[in-house]
Design a protein around this motif. Structure first.
Motif, PDB file in Angstrom:
ATOM      1  N   SER A  50       0.815  -1.044   0.004  1.00  0.00           N
ATOM      2  CA  SER A  50      -0.202  -0.018   0.017  1.00  0.00           C
ATOM      3  C   SER A  50       0.893   1.406   0.024  1.00  0.00           C
ATOM      4  CB  SER A  50      -0.921   0.182   1.311  1.00  0.00           C
ATOM      5  OG  SER A  50      -1.744   1.083   1.311  1.00  0.00           O
ATOM      6  N   SER A  84      -9.127   2.204   5.386  1.00  0.00           N
ATOM      7  CA  SER A  84      -9.776   2.317   4.242  1.00  0.00           C
ATOM      8  C   SER A  84      -9.255   1.311   3.097  1.00  0.00           C
ATOM      9  CB  SER A  84      -9.624   3.799   4.009  1.00  0.00           C
ATOM     10  OG  SER A  84      -8.340   4.148   3.314  1.00  0.00           O
ATOM     11  N   ARG A  85      -8.050   1.406   2.983  1.00  0.00           N
ATOM     12  CA  ARG A  85      -7.205   0.335   1.933  1.00  0.00           C
ATOM     13  C   ARG A  85      -7.916  -0.983   2.131  1.00  0.00           C
ATOM     14  NH1 ARG A  85      -7.074   3.405  -1.684  1.00  0.00           N
ATOM     15  NH2 ARG A  85      -5.642   1.937  -2.973  1.00  0.00           N
ATOM     16  N   ARG A  87     -10.677  -1.879   3.744  1.00  0.00           N
ATOM     17  CA  ARG A  87     -12.121  -1.781   3.434  1.00  0.00           C
ATOM     18  C   ARG A  87     -12.516  -1.758   2.246  1.00  0.00           C
ATOM     19  NH1 ARG A  87     -17.044  -3.236   5.292  1.00  0.00           N
ATOM     20  NH2 ARG A  87     -18.516  -1.331   4.985  1.00  0.00           N
ATOM     21  N   LEU A  88     -11.711  -1.091   1.315  1.00  0.00           N
ATOM     22  CA  LEU A  88     -12.019  -0.738  -0.018  1.00  0.00           C
ATOM     23  C   LEU A  88     -11.515  -1.978  -0.886  1.00  0.00           C
ATOM     24  CD1 LEU A  88     -11.140   2.804  -0.544  1.00  0.00           C
ATOM     25  CD2 LEU A  88     -13.410   1.679  -0.620  1.00  0.00           C
ATOM     26  N   ARG A  89     -11.104  -3.108  -0.257  1.00  0.00           N
ATOM     27  CA  ARG A  89     -10.400  -4.197  -0.758  1.00  0.00           C
ATOM     28  C   ARG A  89      -9.232  -4.079  -1.761  1.00  0.00           C
ATOM     29  NH1 ARG A  89     -15.867  -7.495  -1.312  1.00  0.00           N
ATOM     30  NH2 ARG A  89     -16.282  -7.615   0.943  1.00  0.00           N
ATOM     31  N   CYS A  90      -8.547  -2.885  -1.618  1.00  0.00           N
ATOM     32  CA  CYS A  90      -7.440  -2.605  -2.451  1.00  0.00           C
ATOM     33  C   CYS A  90      -6.279  -3.326  -1.922  1.00  0.00           C
ATOM     34  CB  CYS A  90      -7.434  -1.168  -2.312  1.00  0.00           C
ATOM     35  SG  CYS A  90      -8.532  -0.080  -3.168  1.00  0.00           S
TER      36      CYS A  90
END
Length: 115
Positions: A50, A84-85, A87-90
């Motif tokens: 990330s 957030s990364r 949760r966004l499945r990134c």
């Protein structure tokens, strides 16, 4: 792949900052972020890390270096970026965690060397 274009842009910007006599702290900050990007580039050849988490933790580490430990009040923002990364499945949690570690481990020494 966008990485070469991003790196060329950041390196050009860093050279312009230096060439036009920007304050050393600004040049050191940008140089530290370039060092983080280079470290991420190496790891990303093998595993997706990330960048958002790395930049957030690197920025926080530099804030702590410059302004002291009270800057750690911003740590929840860095954690929220990582969450957030995921949760966004990134990214998986491990990819976010490694991003945090690379950002913090690379940014502070690079900033200190230039500053």
């Amino acid at each position: 792949m966008a990485a070469p274009g991003v790196m060329a842009s950041v390196i050009t910007g860093t050279a312009l900052l230096h060439g036009f006599g920007a304050p050393v702290e600004v040049t050191a900050l940008v140089t530290a972020m370039v060092a983080v990007l280079l470290a991420l580039l190496v790891v990303t050849f093998f595993w997706k890390v990330s960048v958002h988490s790395a930049v957030a933790s690197g920025a926080l580490t530099i804030l702590v270096t410059v302004f002291g430990p009270w800057s750690l009040v911003l740590a929840p923002v860095v954690v929220l970026i990582g969450c957030s990364r995921v949760r966004l499945r990134c990214h998986a949690a491990g990819q976010v965690g490694v991003g945090f570690l690379i950002g913090a481990a690379v940014s502070s020494p690079a900033f200190g060397l230039v500053r």
